[in-house]
Design an enzyme around this catalytic site. Structure first.
Site, PDB file in Angstrom:
ATOM      1  N   GLU A 131      -7.052  -1.182   9.058  1.00 34.75           N
ATOM      2  CA  GLU A 131      -6.525   0.194   9.101  1.00 34.75           C
ATOM      3  C   GLU A 131      -6.024   0.508   7.703  1.00 34.75           C
ATOM      4  O   GLU A 131      -4.954   0.055   7.303  1.00 34.75           O
ATOM      5  CB  GLU A 131      -5.389   0.292  10.128  1.00 34.75           C
ATOM      6  CG  GLU A 131      -5.819  -0.008  11.554  1.00 34.75           C
ATOM      7  CD  GLU A 131      -6.672   1.100  12.162  1.00 34.75           C
ATOM      8  OE1 GLU A 131      -6.721   2.208  11.598  1.00 34.75           O
ATOM      9  OE2 GLU A 131      -7.316   0.840  13.194  1.00 34.75           O
ATOM     10  N   GLU A 148      -7.700   1.036  16.571  1.00 38.78           N
ATOM     11  CA  GLU A 148      -6.512   0.665  17.338  1.00 38.78           C
ATOM     12  C   GLU A 148      -6.306   1.729  18.412  1.00 38.78           C
ATOM     13  O   GLU A 148      -6.687   2.885  18.236  1.00 38.78           O
ATOM     14  CB  GLU A 148      -5.278   0.604  16.423  1.00 38.78           C
ATOM     15  CG  GLU A 148      -5.326  -0.597  15.489  1.00 38.78           C
ATOM     16  CD  GLU A 148      -4.071  -0.806  14.671  1.00 38.78           C
ATOM     17  OE1 GLU A 148      -3.383   0.174  14.338  1.00 38.78           O
ATOM     18  OE2 GLU A 148      -3.796  -1.981  14.339  1.00 38.78           O
ATOM     19  N   CYS A 186      -0.592   7.494   6.680  1.00 42.54           N
ATOM     20  CA  CYS A 186      -1.965   7.201   6.236  1.00 42.54           C
ATOM     21  C   CYS A 186      -2.926   8.358   6.517  1.00 42.54           C
ATOM     22  O   CYS A 186      -3.869   8.585   5.766  1.00 42.54           O
ATOM     23  CB  CYS A 186      -2.465   5.932   6.902  1.00 42.54           C
ATOM     24  SG  CYS A 186      -2.289   5.961   8.687  1.00 42.54           S
ATOM     25  N   ASN A 235       5.287   1.756   6.425  1.00 46.81           N
ATOM     26  CA  ASN A 235       5.650   3.137   6.751  1.00 46.81           C
ATOM     27  C   ASN A 235       6.086   3.335   8.202  1.00 46.81           C
ATOM     28  O   ASN A 235       6.934   4.172   8.485  1.00 46.81           O
ATOM     29  CB  ASN A 235       4.530   4.103   6.365  1.00 46.81           C
ATOM     30  CG  ASN A 235       3.229   3.795   7.041  1.00 46.81           C
ATOM     31  OD1 ASN A 235       2.999   2.671   7.490  1.00 46.81           O
ATOM     32  ND2 ASN A 235       2.353   4.778   7.128  1.00 46.81           N
TER      33      ASN A 235
HETATM   34  P1  NDP Z   1      -0.362  -3.033   1.045  1.00 48.48           P
HETATM   35  O1  NDP Z   1      -1.831  -3.149   1.070  1.00 48.48           O
HETATM   36  O2  NDP Z   1       0.333  -3.131  -0.252  1.00 48.48           O
HETATM   37  O3  NDP Z   1       0.318  -4.116   1.988  1.00 48.48           O
HETATM   38  C1  NDP Z   1       0.018  -4.207   3.359  1.00 48.48           C
HETATM   39  C2  NDP Z   1       0.416  -5.578   3.874  1.00 48.48           C
HETATM   40  O4  NDP Z   1      -0.437  -6.573   3.300  1.00 48.48           O
HETATM   41  C3  NDP Z   1       1.832  -5.974   3.488  1.00 48.48           C
HETATM   42  O5  NDP Z   1       2.408  -6.716   4.537  1.00 48.48           O
HETATM   43  C4  NDP Z   1       1.582  -6.825   2.265  1.00 48.48           C
HETATM   44  O6  NDP Z   1       2.648  -7.686   1.966  1.00 48.48           O
HETATM   45  C5  NDP Z   1       0.340  -7.576   2.689  1.00 48.48           C
HETATM   46  N1  NDP Z   1      -0.463  -8.170   1.622  1.00 48.48           N
HETATM   47  C6  NDP Z   1      -0.478  -7.884   0.298  1.00 48.48           C
HETATM   48  N2  NDP Z   1      -1.405  -8.649  -0.336  1.00 48.48           N
HETATM   49  C7  NDP Z   1      -1.980  -9.428   0.604  1.00 48.48           C
HETATM   50  C8  NDP Z   1      -3.005 -10.432   0.585  1.00 48.48           C
HETATM   51  N3  NDP Z   1      -3.642 -10.762  -0.537  1.00 48.48           N
HETATM   52  N4  NDP Z   1      -3.339 -11.024   1.742  1.00 48.48           N
HETATM   53  C9  NDP Z   1      -2.745 -10.684   2.907  1.00 48.48           C
HETATM   54  N5  NDP Z   1      -1.759  -9.754   2.985  1.00 48.48           N
HETATM   55  C10 NDP Z   1      -1.387  -9.126   1.855  1.00 48.48           C
HETATM   56  O7  NDP Z   1      -0.040  -1.640   1.756  1.00 48.48           O
HETATM   57  P2  NDP Z   1       1.347  -0.887   1.830  1.00 48.48           P
HETATM   58  O8  NDP Z   1       2.327  -1.761   2.505  1.00 48.48           O
HETATM   59  O9  NDP Z   1       1.656  -0.316   0.493  1.00 48.48           O
HETATM   60  O10 NDP Z   1       1.028   0.280   2.845  1.00 48.48           O
HETATM   61  C11 NDP Z   1       0.583   1.537   2.454  1.00 48.48           C
HETATM   62  C12 NDP Z   1      -0.906   1.652   2.729  1.00 48.48           C
HETATM   63  O11 NDP Z   1      -1.142   1.423   4.095  1.00 48.48           O
HETATM   64  C13 NDP Z   1      -1.456   3.024   2.425  1.00 48.48           C
HETATM   65  O12 NDP Z   1      -2.679   2.900   1.734  1.00 48.48           O
HETATM   66  C14 NDP Z   1      -1.705   3.607   3.793  1.00 48.48           C
HETATM   67  O13 NDP Z   1      -2.713   4.573   3.818  1.00 48.48           O
HETATM   68  C15 NDP Z   1      -2.044   2.400   4.593  1.00 48.48           C
HETATM   69  N6  NDP Z   1      -1.816   2.622   6.009  1.00 48.48           N
HETATM   70  C16 NDP Z   1      -2.887   2.754   6.853  1.00 48.48           C
HETATM   71  C17 NDP Z   1      -2.705   3.038   8.185  1.00 48.48           C
HETATM   72  C18 NDP Z   1      -3.865   3.185   9.120  1.00 48.48           C
HETATM   73  O14 NDP Z   1      -3.665   3.119  10.321  1.00 48.48           O
HETATM   74  N7  NDP Z   1      -5.068   3.402   8.630  1.00 48.48           N
HETATM   75  C19 NDP Z   1      -1.360   3.198   8.756  1.00 48.48           C
HETATM   76  C20 NDP Z   1      -0.310   3.002   7.794  1.00 48.48           C
HETATM   77  C21 NDP Z   1      -0.534   2.742   6.465  1.00 48.48           C
HETATM   78  P3  NDP Z   1       3.881  -7.112   1.099  1.00 48.48           P
HETATM   79  O15 NDP Z   1       3.990  -5.651   1.255  1.00 48.48           O
HETATM   80  O16 NDP Z   1       5.029  -7.802   1.706  1.00 48.48           O
HETATM   81  O17 NDP Z   1       3.586  -7.467  -0.306  1.00 48.48           O
END
Ligand code: NDP
Length: 514
Positions: A253, A474, A287, A156
């Protein structure tokens, strides 16, 4: 125009160089559904080589004086700011967020954090403490970097997340291997090359590209000391679990389902503006969104009326038109997920739909309808147990939960409802009564809270979730602590060692120090 965008094949980056692999994947323009270009996919070997390059760079970078590291990182800040518009354009292509947003937020807030940590380490931010125990003994502490750290980002705020992780990581003397989301890979090479141009030595910041399997390879690599992860709660659980097996440090996060509380005395305009920001900025893909909007029943009608009026200020269209402030969702799979929730809200939860819905929005002429567009959607008369009020949707779906404020314990009831979630990322209160605001904030189970505003997250403010929303923080001073380990040293002067093993006749003095 967004539809004509095309990028060269994106390599990986380690050892201070672009690196290619034979397997590639495509990155898609969310506004059109068309490919923006190919990206090299990392494999076990390239992940290992990236980690090794970080490992080799660590001894020199970690012993580079903080003031020198600071100077280098500040050069990167200047380069980021000078290239703001180019990077923002790429982010708009990759994420589908309007350029009116990416040009003033994404790079800006990332560069601010890098500047903050560069300045912090130059002004004693990595200093330890001294505690005088006795006249002839004291304890001092030092902060040591952790080593090779992995950063795994969500889609995002791609460049912002990469900077929020790499800035304190590098400032503290660590090296990083960063994996962006496969949905938004385009910023990462630019960031690596900006760091290099600023003088960050080869191996200190590295990029691997790919999906979750590549993230998992990083998380389980034995030479990785810490994993800083941004993403969904379910993925975070897997990552933290894998990291725990190697006793690695983690920062998590994760997601939220945050309460946005409108108290009965809140000015209507502020309340509605706050709820709009808390739900529709970045097409709801934030998020910290306040997706559960608690509105007093006495204000419900006027709140809904004003909200519907203000929804007219949301404009989808050409993402590079300065008037456009609402883009498509990031990907086809996410689009389907959000539409499913909207349909569920109508047919299963039976909430009252007052705006939007699952149908595609009407787009201006010339805008591709093959993009992942969605309408800003508002449900009212929502209750606490509906799926749309309990699950994180991560899209532009605002749920109004009316409450009564005419019983003696209405505030306690409201607070209990606001906290009735396993998530605890953010929360906020709108009111003229600051006493009430602070009482509510004190009772809210969330790590990031706001009074009479929503969403601002400056470099100085530590942010992190409570409950299932995360671990660690963070940004801010406390953010730096998450990238160092402590060493405590007790110094005894005068040559006497505290010991129990003394001759009986001289058994005095030293034992008292034990
Ligand atoms: P995901 O959990 O789907 O993915 C996050 C990252 O983890 C991506 O780079 C993904 O790769 C990677 N990933 C997936 N599976 C694994 C694994 N088994 N081991 C290691 N890495 C893995 O999240 P989204 O990308 O869909 O992001 C949206 C989410 O992020 C929402 O829930 C949102 O609330 C949260 N978020 C939280 C924030 C905070 O500061 N608290 C800020 C921004 C977002 P790939 O996508 O390439 O498959």
């Amino acid at each position: 125009m967004a539809s004509q965008a095309r990028y060269d094949t994106q390599p990986l980056y380690y050892n201070g160089q672009r690196q290619t692999t034979s397997e590639t994947f495509q990155t898609i323009n969310p506004a059109t559904g068309e490919s923006l270009g190919n990206v090299c996919k990392a494999n076990q070997q390239s992940v290992h080589l990236a980690v090794q390059s970080a490992k080799e760079a660590f001894p020199k970078w970690s012993t580079t004086p903080p003031i020198e590291r600071s100077r280098i990182l500040l050069k990167a800040v200047a380069l980021l700011r000078a290239r703001n518009d180019d990077i923002a354009r790429t982010e708009t292509h990759d994420t589908g967020k309007a350029y009116s947003e990416t040009s003033v937020v994404d790079v800006v807030t990332g560069a601010d954090v890098l500047e903050y940590y560069a300045n912090l380490i130059a002004s004693g931010g990595l200093n330890g403490e001294t505690t005088q125990l006795r006249p002839d003994a004291w304890v001092y502490t030092t902060k040591a970097p952790l080593g090779v750290c992995a950063g795994i980002g969500a889609w995002n705020y791609p460049i912002q997340i990469a900077l929020w992780k790499s800035a304190p990581c590098l400032a503290a003397g660590n090296c990083m291997v960063y994996k962006p989301s496969e949905f938004t890979p385009l910023h990462a090479l630019t960031l690596a090359e900006i760091y290099a141009e600023a003088g960050v030595p080869p191996g200190v910041f590295n990029v691997v590209q790919g999906a979750g399997d590549v993230g998992a390879m990083l998380t389980s690599h034995p030479d990785v000391a810490k994993v800083s992860f941004t993403g969904q709660v379910s993925t975070g659980g897997k990552v933290a679990g894998a990291a725990a097996a190697g006793m690695k440090y983690v920062t998590m996060e994760l997601g939220g389902k945050s309460p946005c509380i409108i108290l009965p005395d809140a000015p209507l305009e502020n309340a509605v503006d706050g709820a709009m920001m808390a739900n529709f900025y970045s097409t709801g893909q934030v998020c910290t969104n306040g997706t559960r909007v608690f509105v007093p029943r006495s204000m419900l009608s006027s709140f809904e009326t004003r909200l519907l009026e203000k929804l007219r200020n949301i404009r989808s269209g050409d993402l590079f038109d300065p008037d456009t402030n609402f883009g498509p969702l990031v990907s086809r799979v996410h689009h389907e997920k959000v539409l499913k929730y909207i349909r569920h809200g109508i047919t299963q939860d039976r909430a009252r739909l007052i705006a939007g819905g699952p149908e595609p929005p009407v787009l201006p002429a010339g805008i591709s309808s093959r993009g992942f567009w969605v309408q800003p959607t508002v449900f009212s008369d929502c209750t606490d147990n509906m799926k749309i009020t309990t699950d994180e949707i991560f899209g532009p779906v605002l749920c109004i939960l009316p409450y009564d404020d005419n019983s003696a314990d209405w505030q306690t009831t409201l607070l209990r409802r606001a906290n009735a979630t396993k998530l605890g990322l953010a929360a906020g209160v709108f009111t003229r009564d600051l006493d009430a605001a602070h009482r509510f904030i004190a009772g809210l189970e969330a790590g990031i809270t706001w009074i009479n505003t929503w969403g601002e997250s400056p470099a100085e403010m530590s942010v992190g979730g409570w409950k299932l929303s995360g671990l660690g923080v963070e940004n801010g001073r406390r953010g730096l602590e998450n990238w160092v380990q402590n060493k405590s040293t007790l110094v005894e002067m005068g040559g006497s060692v505290a010991t129990a093993f003394v001759e009986p006749t001289t058994a005095k003095g030293p034992q008292s120090k034990l």
